[in-house]
Design an enzyme around this catalytic site. Structure first.
Site, mmCIF file in Angstrom:
data_model
loop_
_atom_site.group_PDB
_atom_site.id
_atom_site.type_symbol
_atom_site.label_atom_id
_atom_site.label_comp_id
_atom_site.label_asym_id
_atom_site.label_seq_id
_atom_site.Cartn_x
_atom_site.Cartn_y
_atom_site.Cartn_z
ATOM 1 N N ASP A 17 5.876 -34.387 7.430
ATOM 2 C CA ASP A 17 5.912 -34.519 8.879
ATOM 3 C C ASP A 17 7.338 -34.566 9.417
ATOM 4 O O ASP A 17 8.288 -34.786 8.670
ATOM 5 C CB ASP A 17 5.209 -35.824 9.283
ATOM 6 N N TYR B 125 5.914 -40.678 -3.621
ATOM 7 C CA TYR B 125 6.618 -40.943 -2.367
ATOM 8 C C TYR B 125 7.243 -42.335 -2.427
ATOM 9 O O TYR B 125 6.768 -43.215 -3.149
ATOM 10 C CB TYR B 125 5.646 -40.923 -1.180
#
Lengths: 244, 244
Positions: free
Chosen positions: A52, A110
């Site tokens: 994003d 992540y």
């Protein structure tokens, strides 16, 4: 025809995410433009993840096909000379023609960074999320264990994403602390839209004593987004590594 | 009349340093404007250091005088509401009327961050200096010891600065490494203009085997700027703490 795999680091601050779109500057498009200058032809690259807007990467993986005879390892420096400062090709290598950065990914790690202190924060703002209330790490660590394993993570995705199944397997979820910095690492075979950010938001609410660990179990079981926590902002998130 | 001491964190990326000047946005001026809105009068603040453009601070100290009856600890939040995101008042407290942030400072600690890897760097660029050649930390550590103590650091200052003496005492200079990140911490009773950045540049040249440790001894003894190393860029530098 050859298939070239790229490992890419980028600072997502000034980009509207990875994926190419109209009227917005994206990582994918910026790399494609750089590559097109070198190959003197239009080229499209396939990324492993659609990060994003504001999300960063240390180890994004992408691939592209070319007839060029440029040695695979030379693409790294060649593309870097055409890229802005906030995108860096870390590695370029030739792979099998059937390699696909997205479909063949076996998993990803992540990392989400929180700065946990009462005082206002001025430094590292593009790479962190500020939480003022002192977080109870012991509770958060206990909660981490509940996410590990194979679950339907429907409660931990933003609606509107169309995926065949919401079942994913989290193999690792752990927290590291250094001074005011709290880093949450999560590894899974795949992630739903905003899944990391909603898991982190839920862990924060547990650490703030705003919700009990039991409510997290409930969210995992109910598959209801309303039972999970808030979605933390994107800028604290880094795609660390993609596995094949 | 009261004397208020502020402890300040800031991201120097978008500022022309601490000190107020014409036609440039500075940290000092930005805080003074915020404070003037609260006090409804012009006010000037005195900083402990005049950090350069791009240099950051975790613990800058400043003070100002006021007749206001606002409780000292309330200034923190009051000023923060008038400041941009990249400047944060960490603490506000009342101190003796003779407290002077600059003249009474007994010492300061700075930290300089290097990212040491061959590959191009895209992340943390505003907070680090990239060195591609692998640095020999053992040599650099040895070299650190040579700086410690009371020396005339004339070789380690940028010309043009007018100070009475170039003698300073470095009480600590050490290196911490984590993955690709190398952090150089230096504490002294005071610093000459660009002194930290030239010491770091000299240490880097030692770590790159571009100069021997003996040349560093020579530079300290000769007091000649040409005998010392290069001045590293400002963005890797953080003012960590000021001592009184």
């Amino acid at each position: 025809m050859r298939n070239i795999k790229l490992t890419i680091e980028y600072d997502g601050t000034l980009y509207s995410g990875w994926q190419k779109q109209n009227n917005a500057k994206t990582i994918q498009e910026t790399i494609e433009k750089a590559l097109s200058k070198i190959l003197k032809a239009e080229v499209s690259i396939t990324g492993s993840s659609r990060t994003d807007s504001g999300v960063h990467a240390k180890g994004m993986v992408a691939n592209f096909f070319t007839d060029s005879r440029i040695p695979a390892e030379k693409f790294r420096e060649a593309i870097n000379t055409k890229l802005p400062d906030d995108i860096a090709i870390i590695k370029s290598e030739e792979v099998d023609l059937d390699f696909h950065a997205r479909y063949l990914s076996k998993g990803k790690t992540y990392c989400y960074t929180i700065i946990n202190r009462y005082e206002k924060v001025a430094l590292y703002k593009n790479y962190s999320h500020h939480v003022r209330e002192k977080l109870d790490l012991e509770l958060m660590n206990k909660c981490c264990k509940m996410f590990i394993g194979k679950h339907d993570f429907s409660a931990f995705k933003t609606a509107g994403s169309s995926v065949k199944t919401s079942v994913r397997t989290i193999s690792d979820l752990h927290i590291e602390k250094e001074d005011d910095f709290i880093k949450i690492y999560v590894t899974a075979d795949g992630f739903l839209y905003n899944m990391v950010r909603i898991i982190v938001g839920t862990l924060i609410e547990v650490g703030q004593n705003k919700r009990s660990i039991e409510t997290v179990k409930k969210a995992i079981n109910s598959c209801n987004r309303e039972d999970a926590g808030y979605c933390v902002p994107p800028n604290g998130l880094i795609l660390e590594k993609v596995y094949y």
